[in-house]
Design a protein around this motif. Structure first.
Motif, PDB file in Angstrom:
ATOM      1  N   SER A 178       0.739  -1.199  -0.184  1.00  0.00           N
ATOM      2  CA  SER A 178       0.094   0.207   0.174  1.00  0.00           C
ATOM      3  C   SER A 178       0.981   1.125   0.069  1.00  0.00           C
ATOM      4  O   SER A 178       0.580   2.136  -0.797  1.00  0.00           O
ATOM      5  CB  SER A 178      -0.749  -0.009   1.125  1.00  0.00           C
ATOM      6  OG  SER A 178      -1.858  -1.068   1.318  1.00  0.00           O
ATOM      7  N   VAL A 179       1.919   1.368   0.739  1.00  0.00           N
ATOM      8  CA  VAL A 179       2.664   2.392   0.980  1.00  0.00           C
ATOM      9  C   VAL A 179       3.782   2.496  -0.525  1.00  0.00           C
ATOM     10  O   VAL A 179       3.716   3.509  -0.851  1.00  0.00           O
ATOM     11  CB  VAL A 179       3.817   2.312   2.037  1.00  0.00           C
ATOM     12  CG1 VAL A 179       4.903   3.180   1.945  1.00  0.00           C
ATOM     13  CG2 VAL A 179       3.115   2.170   3.447  1.00  0.00           C
ATOM     14  N   TYR A 180       3.937   1.520  -0.939  1.00  0.00           N
ATOM     15  CA  TYR A 180       4.672   1.419  -2.461  1.00  0.00           C
ATOM     16  C   TYR A 180       3.768   2.061  -3.339  1.00  0.00           C
ATOM     17  O   TYR A 180       4.239   2.851  -4.240  1.00  0.00           O
ATOM     18  CB  TYR A 180       5.082  -0.011  -2.775  1.00  0.00           C
ATOM     19  CG  TYR A 180       5.471  -0.286  -4.116  1.00  0.00           C
ATOM     20  CD1 TYR A 180       6.836  -0.017  -4.394  1.00  0.00           C
ATOM     21  CD2 TYR A 180       4.575  -0.824  -5.061  1.00  0.00           C
ATOM     22  CE1 TYR A 180       7.417  -0.127  -5.645  1.00  0.00           C
ATOM     23  CE2 TYR A 180       5.052  -0.945  -6.293  1.00  0.00           C
ATOM     24  CZ  TYR A 180       6.614  -0.429  -6.639  1.00  0.00           C
ATOM     25  OH  TYR A 180       6.912  -0.804  -8.002  1.00  0.00           O
ATOM     26  N   LEU A 181       2.379   1.574  -3.439  1.00  0.00           N
ATOM     27  CA  LEU A 181       1.556   2.198  -4.463  1.00  0.00           C
ATOM     28  C   LEU A 181       1.311   3.547  -4.186  1.00  0.00           C
ATOM     29  O   LEU A 181       1.231   4.407  -5.184  1.00  0.00           O
ATOM     30  CB  LEU A 181       0.184   1.526  -4.462  1.00  0.00           C
ATOM     31  CG  LEU A 181       0.448   0.108  -4.906  1.00  0.00           C
ATOM     32  CD1 LEU A 181      -0.867  -0.781  -4.751  1.00  0.00           C
ATOM     33  CD2 LEU A 181       0.811  -0.029  -6.708  1.00  0.00           C
ATOM     34  N   VAL A 182       1.130   4.140  -2.966  1.00  0.00           N
ATOM     35  CA  VAL A 182       0.864   5.504  -2.896  1.00  0.00           C
ATOM     36  C   VAL A 182       2.265   6.225  -3.170  1.00  0.00           C
ATOM     37  O   VAL A 182       2.004   7.318  -3.847  1.00  0.00           O
ATOM     38  CB  VAL A 182       0.624   5.634  -1.322  1.00  0.00           C
ATOM     39  CG1 VAL A 182       0.711   7.251  -1.003  1.00  0.00           C
ATOM     40  CG2 VAL A 182      -0.761   5.211  -0.956  1.00  0.00           C
ATOM     41  N   ALA A 183       3.453   5.885  -2.867  1.00  0.00           N
ATOM     42  CA  ALA A 183       4.505   6.463  -3.389  1.00  0.00           C
ATOM     43  C   ALA A 183       4.875   6.470  -4.881  1.00  0.00           C
ATOM     44  O   ALA A 183       5.185   7.536  -5.267  1.00  0.00           O
ATOM     45  CB  ALA A 183       5.749   5.721  -2.831  1.00  0.00           C
ATOM     46  N   MET A 184       4.490   5.518  -5.597  1.00  0.00           N
ATOM     47  CA  MET A 184       4.512   5.355  -6.972  1.00  0.00           C
ATOM     48  C   MET A 184       3.557   6.371  -7.691  1.00  0.00           C
ATOM     49  O   MET A 184       3.797   7.001  -8.701  1.00  0.00           O
ATOM     50  CB  MET A 184       4.452   3.651  -7.486  1.00  0.00           C
ATOM     51  CG  MET A 184       5.408   2.978  -7.127  1.00  0.00           C
ATOM     52  SD  MET A 184       7.105   3.507  -7.598  1.00  0.00           S
ATOM     53  CE  MET A 184       7.813   4.082  -5.943  1.00  0.00           C
TER      54      MET A 184
END
Length: 293
Positions: A178-184
């Motif tokens: 989830s954090v990865y997708l928000v950052a991307m």
């Protein structure tokens, strides 16, 4: 054996000549040249622990990188890296994650032939990805993996190992992804909550499927064959390979869509518009697994 002895003698002769003729500029750099030449001579004559003497220059460089002569004869780069993980875990993980995230984006751009408007593969996403890896992914992964290992410390039964895999996949992986997708989404240009939420909603289960396929296999392998101190470099390597592959495929698909839009559909009719000087639409979302740093 005779050819090896001749090669060593040649190295020693060259070193003696370089150090011995200390005139002019040579005299000014004698300290540096002398110490380097002495190290090469030591390696060439087979006196540097842990080296063969066949490639003295590269062996001296390798010894220097892995901590100097005091680490000569150890297992080399991996041993030095693991020592840094033990002495400075968070800093080492941040440097590792930042380097690999930036390198992953750069290599994927090169493999997909994805250039910026200046024709370079080093796009603006490379430093952004490196920043994400160092400042977001690494600290988050450091805390989560620390909590996981602490929870299951000294629990080696089959039941505990299976439970550890379940916790990793049902709790840790969703948080990281989830954090990865928000950052991307933010790196790709999302500026509103709706855009970020749409990215997470579209990509979450796709990324989770990748995680659920690879994570249990990697974690089971690490549990069986690797000490806990080597889990981080092992996970880093696996994530780097998988992430680079998926990033490359995603970029190629996006470029193919852009070419079709610019040059027309399969019948050859132009679709209108021009990419020249215009913005480059980014991937929504980039379908890469969040590296478990």
């Amino acid at each position: 054996m005779s050819s090896l002895k001749i090669e060593r003698d040649v190295h020693k002769t060259v070193v003696d000549n370089v150090v011995g003729n200390g005139n002019g500029v040579g005299a000014m750099t004698k300290g540096l040249v002398g110490s380097t030449a002495a190290a090469v001579t030591e390696a060439a004559t087979g006196n540097l622990p842990g080296t063969s003497g066949k490639h003295p220059i590269s062996e001296v460089v390798g010894t220097a990188i892995t901590g100097g002569r005091q680490n000569a004869g150890t297992k080399g780069y991996l041993a030095a890296y693991i020592k840094q993980l033990e002495d400075n875990p968070l800093r080492t993980k941040m440097l590792t994650a930042g380097t690999l995230a930036g390198a992953q984006e750069l290599i994927a751009s090169w493999l997909a032939k994805d250039r910026n408007k200046h024709g370079n593969y080093f796009t603006s996403r490379v430093p952004k990805m490196a920043t994400y890896g160092a400042l977001v992914s690494a600290p988050l992964g450091h805390f989560l993996i620390w909590a996981l290992q602490k929870t299951f410390k000294n629990r080696t039964s089959l039941r505990s190992k299976i439970l550890q895999i379940l916790v990793s996949n049902l709790i840790i992986a969703p948080i990281q992804n989830s954090v990865y997708l928000v950052a991307m989404a933010l790196i790709a240009g999302a500026r509103t909550f709706h855009q970020v939420r749409a990215t997470v909603r579209v990509g979450f289960w796709k990324v989770m499927r990748v995680s659920w396929i690879t994570s249990p296999i990697c974690l089971a392998f690490a549990q069986k064959f690797l000490p806990e101190s080597t889990w981080v470099p092992f996970f880093n390597l696996v994530s780097f390979i998988i992430g680079t592959y998926i990033n490359t495929v995603t970029k190629k698909k996006r470029l193919a869509a852009l070419r079709k839009k610019h040059f027309g559909d399969s019948s050859g009719r132009p679709a209108g518009g021009s990419m020249a000087g215009g913005p480059r639409p980014e991937d929504y979302p980039p379908l890469g697994p969040n590296p478990p740093y």
